[in-house]
Design an enzyme around this catalytic site. Structure first.
Site, PDB file in Angstrom:
ATOM      1  CG  ASN A  69      -0.166  -0.067   2.488  1.00 48.27           C
ATOM      2  OD1 ASN A  69       0.320  -1.158   2.684  1.00 48.27           O
ATOM      3  ND2 ASN A  69      -0.164   0.777   3.370  1.00 48.27           N
ATOM      4  CG  HIS A  70       3.425   2.546   2.956  1.00 45.89           C
ATOM      5  ND1 HIS A  70       2.685   3.782   3.245  1.00 45.89           N
ATOM      6  CD2 HIS A  70       3.383   1.629   3.965  1.00 45.89           C
ATOM      7  CE1 HIS A  70       2.263   3.719   4.539  1.00 45.89           C
ATOM      8  NE2 HIS A  70       2.595   2.595   4.935  1.00 45.89           N
ATOM      9  CG  HIS A 178       0.961  -4.378   5.969  1.00 49.86           C
ATOM     10  ND1 HIS A 178       0.961  -3.118   5.467  1.00 49.86           N
ATOM     11  CD2 HIS A 178      -0.169  -4.140   6.946  1.00 49.86           C
ATOM     12  CE1 HIS A 178       0.274  -2.133   5.869  1.00 49.86           C
ATOM     13  NE2 HIS A 178      -0.421  -3.039   6.913  1.00 49.86           N
TER      14      HIS A 178
END
Length: 262
Positions: A69-70, A178
Site C-alpha cells: 500500500n505504500h 506489512h
C-alpha cells in the site's frame, strides 16, 4: 539441487538499505541463493520507493522488488514504476493502476521464477478479492513456470493464513509482509507450499516497526498527528530462504533469518 529463493522483509529507509549493501552478498553466499526478492515499499525514507532507492537495491543484489500500500507514497516515482519490470505492485488494484502485479525472473541456472504481489483487504484498502485475483494470476504465471512465489501484503494473520492454505499445492511459497514483525510459524504446508505469516522487516529494531519509538508513543498517547522519522539503532535483516523443486514447483524447505547488523 533445489532452487533457493531469498526473500527480504520490508526494507525500512536508509538503515535497511545500508544493511543490505553490507550483508546481502554474505547471505547469498552462505545459503547458495539463486534469486533475491525483497519488499521495497518503505525503502525511501520509510514511506514509498523512488527510482534512486530502487536502483541502489538492485545494485546491491536484489533481483525483484515487491511492494504494497505504500508504493504510491512517492508520487514522482509512478512513471518509473510503470517502466521498471523488476518492480511489482499488488495485482488486485483496479484496472489502469500504474505498474504490474507480477514479474518473471530467471536464475543463473536458467530456472524461471514467477513473482506475484497481492494486498489483503482486512483492515486495509477495499481492493479486489485477493483470493480470486490469486486464482487468475497464478494460472497465468504457471503457463510459463511451475515455480511461483507470492508476497501477500496484508494486516490480518487470519487472512494471510487463509491464503496460504488456499494456494497450498498450487504455488511454491506464500509469505506475508506489512506488519514488520517476524513470525515464528515458518513451515511447508501439507500440499508443498512454503509459508510464513510475516517475514518481518529490515531496519532499526530499537523502534516501533521501524520509526522512532518516542514519536509512535506520542501519537498513541495524545491521539494527535506525529511526523514519523526512521529509527537508526539495532539494525537487523529479517528474511527467509525457501528451497523449491524446479520441476514440481513445490517447496522442500523454508528457513527463517534474523541477522543483527549493528
Amino acid at each position: 539441487m533445489p532452487v533457493k529463493l531469498l526473500f527480504i522483509g520490508d526494507i525500512i529507509g536508509k538503515p535497511g538499505r545500508d544493511a543490505l549493501s553490507r550483508e546481502l552478498h554474505r547471505i547469498v553466499d552462505r545459503h547458495y541463493v539463486d534469486l533475491v526478492i525483497a519488499n521495497g515499499e518503505n525503502a525511501a525514507g520509510g514511506f514509498g520507493l523512488t527510482a534512486e532507492t530502487a536502483q541502489e537495491l538492485f545494485k546491491c543484489g536484489v533481483h525483484v522488488l515487491t511492494s504494497g500500500n505504500h508504493i504510491w507514497d512517492k508520487k514522482e516515482s509512478l512513471e518509473y514504476i510503470k517502466r521498471e519490470e523488476r518492480i511489482t505492485r499488488p495485482a488486485n488494484y483496479p484496472e489502469g493502476t500504474p505498474g504490474r502485479g507480477s514479474a518473471i525472473a530467471t536464475t543463473p541456472g536458467g530456472v524461471k521464477v514467477g513473482i506475484l504481489n497481492i494486498e489483503g483487504r482486512v483492515f486495509m484498502n477495499n481492493l479486489d478479492c485477493p483470493f480470486r485475483c490469486a486464482d487468475r494470476e497464478v494460472a497465468k504465471l504457471k503457463e510459463e513456470t511451475p515455480v511461483v512465489f507470492v508476497d501477500f501484503h496484508a494486516e490480518a494473520t487470519s487472512e494471510k493464513t487463509s491464503l496460504g492454505w488456499y494456494l497450498d499445492g498450487r504455488v511454491s511459497a506464500v509469505v506475508g509482509t506489512h506488519t514488520h514483525v517476524q513470525t515464528a510459524d515458518e513451515r511447508v504446508l501439507t500440499g508443498g507450499t512454503a509459508y510464513i505469516t510475516d517475514v518481518g522487516m529490515t531496519g532499526a529494531f530499537d523502534s516501533v516497526i521501524g520509526v522512532k519509538k518516542e514519536e509512535a508513543i506520542y501519537k498513541f498517547v495524545t491521539q494527535r498527528p506525529a511526523k514519523f522519522e526512521i529509527a537508526k539503532k539495532d539494525i537487523r535483516i529479517n528474511a527467509v530462504v525457501i528451497e523449491v523443486d524446479e520441476k514440481s514447483g513445490l517447496a522442500v524447505g523454508i528457513e527463517r533469518i534474523n541477522i543483527p547488523c549493528g
